[in-house]
Design a protein around this motif. Structure first.
Motif, PDB file in Angstrom:
ATOM      1  N   LYS A  87       0.836  -1.196   0.000  1.00  0.00           N
ATOM      2  CA  LYS A  87       0.000   0.000   0.000  1.00  0.00           C
ATOM      3  C   LYS A  87       0.873   1.248   0.000  1.00  0.00           C
ATOM      4  CE  LYS A  87      -4.382  -1.439   1.972  1.00  0.00           C
ATOM      5  NZ  LYS A  87      -5.429  -1.074   2.937  1.00  0.00           N
ATOM      6  N   ASP A  88       0.474   2.222  -0.808  1.00  0.00           N
ATOM      7  CA  ASP A  88       1.192   3.486  -0.851  1.00  0.00           C
ATOM      8  C   ASP A  88       0.167   4.591  -1.058  1.00  0.00           C
ATOM      9  OD1 ASP A  88       3.107   5.410  -0.939  1.00  0.00           O
ATOM     10  OD2 ASP A  88       3.781   4.975  -2.970  1.00  0.00           O
ATOM     11  N   THR A  89      -0.700   4.729  -0.081  1.00  0.00           N
ATOM     12  CA  THR A  89      -1.801   5.678  -0.217  1.00  0.00           C
ATOM     13  C   THR A  89      -1.333   7.119  -0.216  1.00  0.00           C
ATOM     14  OG1 THR A  89      -2.142   5.644   2.187  1.00  0.00           O
ATOM     15  CG2 THR A  89      -3.420   4.077   0.868  1.00  0.00           C
ATOM     16  N   ASP A  90      -0.179   7.390   0.396  1.00  0.00           N
ATOM     17  CA  ASP A  90       0.302   8.771   0.476  1.00  0.00           C
ATOM     18  C   ASP A  90       0.674   9.328  -0.889  1.00  0.00           C
ATOM     19  OD1 ASP A  90      -0.094   8.774   3.156  1.00  0.00           O
ATOM     20  OD2 ASP A  90       1.996   8.467   3.710  1.00  0.00           O
ATOM     21  N   THR A  92      -0.282   7.875  -4.099  1.00  0.00           N
ATOM     22  CA  THR A  92      -1.224   7.598  -5.182  1.00  0.00           C
ATOM     23  C   THR A  92      -2.156   8.787  -5.373  1.00  0.00           C
ATOM     24  OG1 THR A  92      -1.163   5.242  -4.668  1.00  0.00           O
ATOM     25  CG2 THR A  92      -2.971   6.024  -6.039  1.00  0.00           C
ATOM     26  N   TRP A  94      -5.502  10.541  -7.151  1.00  0.00           N
ATOM     27  CA  TRP A  94      -6.821  10.197  -7.679  1.00  0.00           C
ATOM     28  C   TRP A  94      -7.524  11.455  -8.178  1.00  0.00           C
ATOM     29  CZ3 TRP A  94      -8.286   4.975  -7.100  1.00  0.00           C
ATOM     30  CH2 TRP A  94      -7.491   4.219  -6.219  1.00  0.00           C
ATOM     31  N   ASN A 199     -10.139  -2.435  -2.063  1.00  0.00           N
ATOM     32  CA  ASN A 199      -8.772  -1.934  -2.217  1.00  0.00           C
ATOM     33  C   ASN A 199      -8.470  -1.482  -3.643  1.00  0.00           C
ATOM     34  OD1 ASN A 199      -8.130  -2.462   0.485  1.00  0.00           O
ATOM     35  ND2 ASN A 199      -7.551  -4.567   0.040  1.00  0.00           N
ATOM     36  N   LYS A 238      -7.745   6.436 -10.399  1.00  0.00           N
ATOM     37  CA  LYS A 238      -6.318   6.636 -10.196  1.00  0.00           C
ATOM     38  C   LYS A 238      -5.691   7.201 -11.469  1.00  0.00           C
ATOM     39  CE  LYS A 238      -4.375   3.228  -8.134  1.00  0.00           C
ATOM     40  NZ  LYS A 238      -3.704   1.922  -7.866  1.00  0.00           N
ATOM     41  N   SER A 241       1.061   8.755  -9.693  1.00  0.00           N
ATOM     42  CA  SER A 241       1.723   8.603  -8.402  1.00  0.00           C
ATOM     43  C   SER A 241       2.762   9.703  -8.255  1.00  0.00           C
ATOM     44  CB  SER A 241       2.384   7.229  -8.295  1.00  0.00           C
ATOM     45  OG  SER A 241       3.192   7.148  -7.137  1.00  0.00           O
ATOM     46  N   THR A 279      -4.776  12.606  -2.819  1.00  0.00           N
ATOM     47  CA  THR A 279      -4.052  11.360  -2.600  1.00  0.00           C
ATOM     48  C   THR A 279      -4.891  10.503  -1.665  1.00  0.00           C
ATOM     49  OG1 THR A 279      -2.834  12.122  -0.641  1.00  0.00           O
ATOM     50  CG2 THR A 279      -1.864  12.585  -2.814  1.00  0.00           C
ATOM     51  N   GLY A 280      -4.404   9.304  -1.378  1.00  0.00           N
ATOM     52  CA  GLY A 280      -5.166   8.424  -0.504  1.00  0.00           C
ATOM     53  C   GLY A 280      -5.237   8.889   0.928  1.00  0.00           C
ATOM     54  N   SER A 281      -4.408   9.864   1.316  1.00  0.00           N
ATOM     55  CA  SER A 281      -4.398  10.318   2.714  1.00  0.00           C
ATOM     56  C   SER A 281      -4.525  11.830   2.848  1.00  0.00           C
ATOM     57  CB  SER A 281      -3.100   9.860   3.390  1.00  0.00           C
ATOM     58  OG  SER A 281      -1.968  10.385   2.698  1.00  0.00           O
TER      59      SER A 281
END
Length: 324
Positions: A87-90, A92, A94, A199, A238, A241, A279-281
């Protein structure tokens, strides 16, 4: 005396204008776009004719700055699901699109969206889900010299070895992308379970029957992103990155992807309420909003026609209540 380069360029431009076709010079290239953004020149056309490119670039810069600040002091922390979770939500990125009217249909097959810069690099892990026997497709990949696929899993393996939830979760974490024979796509929601779809690891359909074009098919599938319309009001796709693309390249990806995404949404621009990037976060940063005022066209929240129809429905309901 040979003509100068300036006169040759003017002659080429005149011929292009007479033919009605834009010359290569008139079409913005990737490098031209990057230089224009870096120089702060507002010469780029709006993305899909509506979204301000300079505003999008500022949003990606803000996401990059936020992520870099957040990474300070996190070098010794383990990922959320432990080491090797993938996982690399920071990092990625979107694009998040909110629509006005919900879509009651649930689709299983995602739509392929091409990008200027691929999401995955050569180090990405790819798993192919196939019909049985899986050995047939392993041999086919070797015959076609396709080395980007790291693992092949057949339907029987999904029903047996990967039936337990922990096994399916481990499989989803182990690979960055899942490709699937399009003939078994209808079976996958039950076989793969919610762990794949929550996910955003939903399998991407590919045509394995056209063996001559198989290398090209798999290469295109890996180089693209995917849009899967859900039944809610918000959909995330997505587009890059922060590890692999610069803000300029992310602008290019959005420029290529957004028109394709909108064309596949029910109602198209007329049903889009707002567009954000995140991003994911991180928090979602708005890059386009429809107008809240009344009027006509795709850029307003409610058109006059919608308001009139809503008022007529309200009046009809009130009349029915009075009669009762």
């Amino acid at each position: 005396m040979p003509p100068s380069s300036a006169s040759l360029k003017r002659k080429s431009a005149q011929e292009s204008s007479r033919s009605g076709k834009p010359s290569k010079k008139d079409r913005p290239s990737k490098s031209t776009t990057e230089h224009a953004i870096k120089a702060g020149v507002k010469t780029l056309p709006p993305i899909a004719g509506k979204v301000d490119s300079s505003q999008v670039f500022k949003a990606f810069q803000a996401l990059l700055a936020y992520t870099e600040r957040k990474q300070v002091g996190k070098e010794n922390e383990l990922p959320l699901d432990g080491p090797g979770s993938g996982k690399d939500t920071d990092h990625t990125v979107w694009v998040q699109i909110t629509i006005k009217q919900l879509n009651p249909e649930r689709k299983v097959k995602p739509a392929r969206i091409s990008l200027a810069y691929p999401l995955l690099d050569e180090s990405a892990s790819v798993c192919l889900l196939t019909k049985d026997p899986q050995r047939e497709y392993k041999d086919l990949l070797q015959e076609k010299k396709i080395h980007v696929v790291n693992r092949v899993v057949g339907v029987e393996k999904l029903k047996g070895k990967f039936r337990p939830f922990d096994a399916r979760r481990a499989l989803a974490q182990e690979h960055d992308l899942f490709l699937a024979d399009e003939r078994i796509v209808p079976l996958l929601p039950k076989l793969c379970g919610s762990v794949f779809y929550k996910n955003r690891k939903f399998p991407v359909p590919v045509d394995l029957t056209k063996k001559k074009r198989l290398p090209e098919t798999i290469a295109n599938a890996i180089a693209s992103t995917y849009f899967l319309q859900n039944k809610g009001s918000c959909t995330s796709i997505k587009i890059g990155s922060l590890h692999r693309q610069t803000p300029e390249q992310l602008v290019e990806n959005l420029t290529v992807a957004l028109p394709q995404i909108i064309s596949k949404m029910p109602g198209k621009w007329g049903n889009v309420q707002n567009i954000e990037v995140k991003t994911g976060s991180s928090a979602a940063l708005p890059i386009w909003n429809c107008k809240l005022s009344e009027g006509e066209g795709d850029d307003v929240r409610w058109s006059s026609k919608d308001i009139i129809e809503h008022d007529q429905e309200s009046d009809s309901e009130s009349d029915d209540q009075d009669e009762e």
